[in-house]
Design an enzyme around this catalytic site. Structure first.
Site, PDB file in Angstrom:
ATOM      1  N   ASP A 166       0.871  -1.178   0.000  1.00  0.00           N
ATOM      2  CA  ASP A 166       0.000   0.000   0.000  1.00  0.00           C
ATOM      3  C   ASP A 166       0.908   1.228   0.000  1.00  0.00           C
ATOM      4  OD1 ASP A 166      -2.222   1.580  -0.010  1.00  0.00           O
ATOM      5  OD2 ASP A 166      -3.141   0.708   1.782  1.00  0.00           O
ATOM      6  N   ASP A 196      -3.720   7.177  -3.647  1.00  0.00           N
ATOM      7  CA  ASP A 196      -5.062   7.712  -3.908  1.00  0.00           C
ATOM      8  C   ASP A 196      -5.469   8.701  -2.822  1.00  0.00           C
ATOM      9  OD1 ASP A 196      -4.831   5.026  -2.644  1.00  0.00           O
ATOM     10  OD2 ASP A 196      -6.907   5.365  -2.088  1.00  0.00           O
ATOM     11  N   GLY A 215     -11.600   3.885   1.023  1.00  0.00           N
ATOM     12  CA  GLY A 215     -12.401   4.818   1.807  1.00  0.00           C
ATOM     13  C   GLY A 215     -13.534   4.156   2.578  1.00  0.00           C
TER      14      GLY A 215
HETATM   15  N1  GUN Z   1      -6.325   1.127   3.260  1.00  0.00           N
HETATM   16  C1  GUN Z   1      -7.564   1.262   3.798  1.00  0.00           C
HETATM   17  N2  GUN Z   1      -8.307   2.103   3.045  1.00  0.00           N
HETATM   18  C2  GUN Z   1      -7.535   2.514   2.023  1.00  0.00           C
HETATM   19  C3  GUN Z   1      -7.767   3.387   0.898  1.00  0.00           C
HETATM   20  O1  GUN Z   1      -8.835   3.959   0.708  1.00  0.00           O
HETATM   21  N3  GUN Z   1      -6.710   3.545   0.038  1.00  0.00           N
HETATM   22  C4  GUN Z   1      -5.505   2.939   0.218  1.00  0.00           C
HETATM   23  N4  GUN Z   1      -4.546   3.116  -0.661  1.00  0.00           N
HETATM   24  N5  GUN Z   1      -5.278   2.106   1.265  1.00  0.00           N
HETATM   25  C5  GUN Z   1      -6.293   1.902   2.147  1.00  0.00           C
END
Ligand code: GUN
Length: 638
Positions: free
Chosen positions: A92, A127, A192
Site C-alpha cells: 500500500d 489515492d 475509503g
Molecule cells: N487502506 C484502507 N483504506 C484505504 C484506501 O482507501 N486507500 C488505500 N490506498 N489504502 C487503504
C-alpha cells in the site's frame, strides 16, 4: 504461461468468481484475504501463515520508507526478503496514513517508484482517501485527483492498484470505477470504506461495492480495502469482491478477541474452543485465559486467521456449487445491519445478465426473499408474458407433481392437444405453463408446500383472465375445441427455446416435421431430430436445450444475436470443434448470459461452431484469459 496481471476466471456464480491472478511471485487464487503485515511488528511470520491458507500478503511501503533500517533492507534485498515471504506481496502507498495522520511527505510518483524499487508485486497508487462525511464536491475532487495521479504512471509491465474512491455517493463510485478501469491500473481496490466497516454500516458499504463493481472492468480483480471479517466476506464476494486485506486478525487479538464465523467473542466470555481452531489442540479454556500477553497475541492471531481462511474456503466451495446466494442468506442473519444490506441489494434487481438460467444446485424456495433472484424473475416474466400472448383459457391444475407423475399427465396432454387451453400450475406464485414444468427451476426446486386454492386468486389477478380450476371438476364441457391438432411435445420444446432465446422464431427452429424421442426409463423428452439429423437434446439436469451443429444452423436462421465473432486465427480451430478463448473474440452480443447455448461466427458472420458460454456477453468483451465458449460441435467436427 499467463502474463503478469492476467486474471483468469475459473468458476463463477453471479458476480462472484473463483479466479487466478498472475503476479511475478506466483498466482493469487481468488477470492482470498491478504493478511496485513506490519514490517515493524511481525506477530506471525508471513512464511508460517501459508499453512493457514495464506497465499499473498499486503504490507505498507510508506512505513518501510519512513524507517531507515527497513528502507535500507528493502532497497537492498527487496520487500519479500524484508518480511520473509516468497509469494505475492502487495504494497500500500501511504494513503491510509495520510487519512489517519494528515498529509504525508511523499508524492504519488515518489511512492510508486519506491514500491517498484523494492520489488512489490502489486503497487498501489497514492489515492485520495474519501471519508463517508465528505461533501459531494470534495469527494468528486478526490476521484479526479486519484485518476489524475494514475496518468503519472506509464505502462511498464508492473501491476498497479488504482483505488476506486467517491465516498458514499453511488454516482461518484460509478465515475471513479469507470475512470480507474480505463487507467493503467490492472487491479481495482475499493477504498475509503474502513470507517463504514468499523461502524457496521453495511448498507452503505453494499451500495458502494455494488456501484463500484458493476461499473468496473470485469477482467480486473476487485479488492475491498479492510474488509476481512468472516461475518461479512460472503456478502462482499456475492457482490463481486475478489480480494480483501485484513489487519483485524492482529487488532482483535491485541484486544483479546476471537473471530468466529458470525461474530467476535471476547476472552472473558470464552467457554468453548471450536474444533476448527488451532487453539483447540493446544490449550484448555483456562490455559488460554492465563497465557502471557505475547503468547496470547500469537495464539489469538493464528485463531483469527484460521477463522478468516475457513470462511474463504467455504465461500469458494459455494461458488463452485453455485449456491453462494443461499449461504449469504444464512450469513446475513448474523447481524441486522448485514440483513438490511442484503435486502437493499435484493431490491436492486440483481444484475440479471450475469445469472444463468439454471444452476448446479436445486432452487431452494423459502419465501419472499427467493422471489428476488434473477432466475425467479426471468421465469415469472416469461410465464406471464406467454399467458398474455396466447388468447386461450387457462386451467390451473392443483398439486401438480403427483398429477404429472401418476398417469394424469396423459389426461392433461390429451386436453392440451384437443382444446384451446393453456394448462398451468402454481409454482411459488408463478403460473407456470405445462411446457415448462420440467425446466429449471420448477422441477429442480425444493419449496415449502402450499396446498389448496389459495393462490388461485393471486394468479387470476396476475394474468387478468378467468382461470378454470382443475381439481375434481370435469372441465371438458367448458372447453373450446381446437380446429386443428397441436402436439404437446413440439409446443414444449418451442416454448423452452423461446425461454432460452427471447425473440426467436420457434416454429422455424422446430417445424411441425420434427420427431421427438423420449427416454424409455423416465418418459421425458431426450432428443429432437429432423429427418435423419439429430438437432437438439433436452438436458436431463435442467430441462434446457443444447444443439448439434445441424441444430445450430437452424438456431442461426431463427434468431438474431446469441453470437460471438472470432478472429481468423481462432476460426479454423473453432470450426474443428475446439473451444473459443476470450482473447480471440472480436465482437459479441451483450445479451449473452452464462451457461446458455451460443453461436460462434467468423468475421463475415458465417457460422463456425456452437457451445456453452462461460460468461455474460458484457464480460466477454473485456476478459482476456481462459475459455469463453465451451464448444460442443464445429462445422468440420460434429
Ligand atoms: N487502506 C484502507 N483504506 C484505504 C484506501 O482507501 N486507500 C488505500 N490506498 N489504502 C487503504
Amino acid at each position: 504461461m499467463a502474463e503478469n496481471g492476467e486474471f483468469e476466471i475459473i468458476a463463477r456464480d453471479g458476480l462472484s468468481r473463483i479466479g487466478r491472478f498472475t503476479t511475478p511471485h506466483g498466482i493469487i487464487e481468488t477470492p482470498t484475504v491478504m493478511p496485513v503485515i506490519n514490517p515493524n511488528l511481525i506477530v506471525i511470520k508471513p512464511g508460517d501463515m501459508k499453512r493457514l491458507g495464506v497465499n499473498s500478503v499486503i504490507t505498507n511501503s510508506y512505513i518501510i520508507r519512513r524507517s531507515s533500517s527497513l528502507r535500507e533492507k528493502a532497497e537492498k534485498s527487496g520487500v519479500h526478503a524484508l518480511i520473509g515471504f516468497d509469494g505475492p506481496v502487495m504494497t500500500d502507498s501511504g494513503t491510509f496514513q495520510s487519512y489517519v495522520y494528515g498529509d504525508i511527505e511523499f508524492g504519488n510518483s515518489d511512492m510508486v517508484d519506491f514500491q517498484r524499487k523494492i520489488g512489490s508485486d502489486i503497487i498501489t497508487l497514492l489515492d485520495i482517501f474519501s471519508t463517508p462525511q465528505d461533501s459531494f464536491e470534495k469527494a468528486l475532487e478526490g476521484v479526479r485527483e486519484t485518476y489524475r495521479r494514475s496518468l503519472e504512471v506509464t505502462e511498464d509491465g508492473s501491476i498497479y492498484a488504482g483505488t476506486i474512491q467517491g465516498s458514499i455517493y453511488p454516482e461518484l463510485r460509478k465515475k471513479s470505477a469507470r475512470l480507474m478501469s480505463k487507467s493503467v491500473a490492472g487491479y481495482l481496490p475499493i477504498g475509503g470504506v474502513v470507517p463504514l466497516l468499523e461502524s457496521y454500516s453495511y448498507r452503505k458499504l453494499a451500495e458502494i461495492i455494488y456501484s463500484s463493481k458493476t461499473n468496473s472492468d470485469f477482467s480486473k480483480p476487485v479488492h475491498l480495502f479492510g474488509g476481512g471479517h468472516p461475518m461479512f466476506l460472503a456478502l462482499a464476494v456475492y457482490l463481486g469482491v475478489d480480494m480483501f486485506d485484513s489487519a483485524s486478525y492482529v487488532k482483535y487479538a491485541r484486544d483479546g478477541r476471537l473471530l468466529f464465523p458470525d461474530r467476535t467473542v471476547s476472552i472473558d466470555d470464552l467457554n468453548e474452543i471450536p474444533p476448527w481452531s488451532p487453539l483447540h489442540e493446544k490449550y484448555t479454556v483456562n490455559e488460554i485465559k492465563s497465557l502471557d500477553p505475547d503468547t496470547r497475541m500469537i495464539a489469538f492471531s493464528e485463531h483469527n486467521l484460521s477463522a478468516i481462511f475457513n470462511e474463504i474456503s467455504e465461500v469458494r466451495q459455494r461458488i463452485s456449487d453455485q449456491s453462494l446466494r443461499r449461504y449469504v442468506q444464512q450469513k446475513v442473519r448474523a447481524h441486522p445491519a448485514l440483513y438490511d444490506a442484503f435486502l437493499l441489494i435484493s431490491r436492486k434487481k440483481f444484475p440479471d445478465r450475469y445469472e444463468p438460467l439454471s444452476k448446479k444446485s436445486p432452487y431452494y424456495f423459502t419465501g419472499e426473499e427467493d422471489t428476488r433472484t434473477a432466475i425467479f424473475r426471468k421465469l415469472r416474466t416469461f410465464c406471464l408474458q406467454s399467458i398474455r400472448n396466447e388468447r386461450k383459457d387457462v386451467i390451473l391444475v392443483e398439486g401438480s407433481d403427483s398429477l404429472f407423475n401418476h398417469g394424469d399427465n396423459a389426461n392433461l396432454v390429451d386436453i392440451y392437444e384437443k382444446y384451446s387451453v393453456m394448462i398451468v400450475r402454481d409454482w411459488n406464485g408463478i403460473p407456470v405453463p405445462m411446457e415448462m414444468w420440467e425446466t429449471y427451476p420448477v422441477q429442480q426446486s425444493i419449496s415449502i408446500q402450499k396446498k389448496g386454492k389459495s393462490s388461485l386468486n393471486a394468479i387470476q389477478e396476475k394474468i387478468g383472465r378467468i382461470v378454470l380450476f382443475h381439481g375434481n371438476d370435469d372441465l371438458r364441457g367448458k372447453l373450446v375445441p381446437l380446429t386443428s391438432q397441436r402436439y404437446f411435445d413440439i409446443e414444449k420444446i418451442r416454448m423452452i427455446s423461446r425461454y432460452q432465446f427471447p425473440g426467436i422464431n420457434s416454429e422455424l427452429l422446430f417445424p411441425d416435421s420434427v420427431s421427438i424421442r423420449r427416454s424409455r426409463k423416465t418418459g421425458r423428452i431426450r432428443t429432437v431430430s429432423l429427418g435423419d439429423d439429430l438437432i437438439a437434446t433436452l438436458r436431463a439436469g435442467d430441462g434446457l436445450l443444447t444443439f448439434t451443429m445441424k441444430g445450430a444452423a437452424r438456431l442461426y436462421q431463427s434468431v438474431n444475436g446469441y453470437r460471438v465473432s472470432v478472429n481468423e486465427e481462432s476460426a479454423a480451430f473453432n470450426a474443428d470443434g475446439k473451444n473459443v478463448f476470450y482473447k480471440f473474440i472480436t465482437d459479441c452480443d451483450p445479451n449473452i448470459i452464462p451457461g446458455n447455448e451460443t453461436l460462434v461466427v467468423d468475421k463475415d458472420n458465417k457460422l463456425l461452431a456452437v457451445g456453452k458460454s462461460m460468461a455474460s456477453g458484457r464480460e466477454m468483451r473485456v476478459l482476456r484469459r481462459g475459455v469463453a465458449i465451451d464448444v460442443r460441435a464445429g462445422i468440420n467436427h460434429e
